[in-house]
Design a protein around this motif. Structure first.
Motif, short mmCIF file in Angstrom:
data_model
loop_
_atom_site.label_atom_id
_atom_site.label_comp_id
_atom_site.label_asym_id
_atom_site.label_seq_id
_atom_site.Cartn_x
_atom_site.Cartn_y
_atom_site.Cartn_z
N ASP A 1 -53.00 21.67 94.14
CA ASP A 1 -53.06 20.21 94.09
C ASP A 1 -52.66 19.68 95.47
O ASP A 1 -51.48 19.66 95.82
CB ASP A 1 -52.12 19.68 93.01
N TYR A 2 -53.64 19.23 96.23
CA TYR A 2 -53.37 18.78 97.59
C TYR A 2 -52.51 17.52 97.62
O TYR A 2 -51.79 17.30 98.60
CB TYR A 2 -54.68 18.54 98.34
N ASP A 3 -52.59 16.70 96.57
CA ASP A 3 -51.74 15.52 96.55
C ASP A 3 -50.27 15.92 96.45
O ASP A 3 -49.41 15.30 97.08
CB ASP A 3 -52.12 14.61 95.38
N ALA A 4 -49.98 16.96 95.69
CA ALA A 4 -48.61 17.47 95.62
C ALA A 4 -48.20 18.13 96.92
O ALA A 4 -47.07 17.96 97.40
CB ALA A 4 -48.47 18.46 94.46
N PHE A 5 -49.11 18.91 97.53
CA PHE A 5 -48.81 19.56 98.80
C PHE A 5 -48.48 18.51 99.86
O PHE A 5 -47.54 18.68 100.65
CB PHE A 5 -50.01 20.38 99.29
N GLY A 6 -49.25 17.43 99.88
CA GLY A 6 -49.00 16.37 100.85
C GLY A 6 -47.69 15.65 100.57
O GLY A 6 -46.93 15.36 101.49
N CYS A 7 -47.45 15.37 99.30
CA CYS A 7 -46.23 14.65 98.90
C CYS A 7 -44.97 15.43 99.29
O CYS A 7 -44.03 14.87 99.84
CB CYS A 7 -46.28 14.41 97.39
N LEU A 8 -44.97 16.72 99.00
CA LEU A 8 -43.77 17.51 99.25
C LEU A 8 -43.67 18.00 100.69
O LEU A 8 -42.61 17.92 101.32
CB LEU A 8 -43.75 18.72 98.31
N PRO B 1 -40.38 34.57 92.84
CA PRO B 1 -41.52 34.04 93.60
C PRO B 1 -42.02 32.73 92.98
O PRO B 1 -41.77 32.45 91.80
CB PRO B 1 -42.57 35.15 93.50
N LEU B 2 -42.71 31.95 93.79
CA LEU B 2 -43.26 30.68 93.30
C LEU B 2 -44.26 30.92 92.17
O LEU B 2 -44.28 30.21 91.17
CB LEU B 2 -43.92 29.93 94.46
N PRO C 1 -44.23 16.12 84.69
CA PRO C 1 -44.73 16.97 83.60
C PRO C 1 -46.25 17.07 83.58
O PRO C 1 -46.95 16.08 83.76
CB PRO C 1 -44.20 16.24 82.35
N GLY C 2 -46.72 18.29 83.38
CA GLY C 2 -48.15 18.54 83.34
C GLY C 2 -48.75 18.95 84.66
O GLY C 2 -49.91 19.36 84.71
N THR C 3 -47.99 18.87 85.75
CA THR C 3 -48.50 19.25 87.07
C THR C 3 -48.23 20.70 87.42
O THR C 3 -48.81 21.24 88.36
CB THR C 3 -47.88 18.37 88.17
N GLY C 4 -47.32 21.34 86.71
CA GLY C 4 -46.89 22.69 87.05
C GLY C 4 -45.58 22.70 87.82
O GLY C 4 -44.82 23.67 87.75
N TRP C 5 -45.30 21.63 88.55
CA TRP C 5 -44.06 21.59 89.33
C TRP C 5 -42.83 21.45 88.45
O TRP C 5 -41.72 21.76 88.88
CB TRP C 5 -44.14 20.46 90.36
#
Length: 206
Positions: A40-47, A31-32, A176-180
């Motif tokens: 992080d909405y910036d990551a959600f938007g980016c991906l 699982p994720l 690095p540092g974002t969790g992704w």
């Protein structure tokens, strides 16, 4: 209400195309969560194009549930979609796509200005061609530049708050540092066993 992400990493069986193989082509590897538990909405938007306030060109938006998704993922997604009408944005992305991302890509927005207290982020502003009027009304024009088109990344410490400005790249929201990095690390390791097209991340949001 906030938006949360849910999902699984799947792998494709190396013999899925063989005539004798009668199992599912794809199966769940992990699982994720707990690899990623952020919001992080910036990551959600980016991906994935979800909460895309900065106008990224998303990597993998709106693809839906894969037609050959494993039964475990299909069951989990349909269960929650039937219970919660807020479930949306189901999509997927292969490790081959994530592996080859240009991490220097930026969104349409010039950058993000964060207003921080000593303990947390108070507010984040999308920055385009002007500094936000409500911010300038409270504080002088930030010293990063008279207008954002001249501004360099920087930090401005005031008695009660700190203003921090900078342009964003994919590296900033996915690195690095974002969790992704944990998600990408696991997918990379699985890719060495199943191939870059044999590993994918399936997600949805509520």
């Amino acid at each position: 209400m906030g938006t949360d992400i849910y999902g699984f990493i799947e792998t494709r069986h190396p013999c899925a195309d063989e005539d004798w193989y009668d199992g599912e082509p794809w199966s769940v590897s992990t699982p994720l969560y707990p690899l990623y538990d952020g919001r992080d909405y910036d990551a959600f938007g980016c991906l994935f194009g979800v909460r895309n306030r900065l106008d990224w060109t998303p990597v993998a938006a709106g693809r839906g549930l894969p037609a050959d998704a494993s039964e475990a993922i299909r069951h989990d997604y349909e269960k929650w979609a039937n219970i919660d009408t807020a479930v949306r944005g189901c999509t997927w992305v292969a490790w081959a796509e994530l592996r080859d991302l240009d991490m220097t890509v930026r969104p349409a927005a010039r950058g993000v200005l964060q207003l921080r207290s000593a303990k947390s982020v108070i507010h984040q502003y999308r920055i385009d061609d002007q500094w936000p009027e409500e911010l300038v009304d409270l504080y002088p024009i930030p010293p990063f530049g008279v207008s954002p088109d001249q501004a360099l990344a920087g930090r401005w410490d005031l008695p009660d708050v700190t203003l921090e400005y900078g342009p964003l790249t994919r590296q900033a929201v996915l690195g690095p540092g974002t969790g992704w990095e944990h998600v990408f690390g696991v997918m990379e390791a699985l890719g060495r066993r199943f191939g870059p097209d044999g590993v994918r991340l399936v997600v949805w949001f509520d």
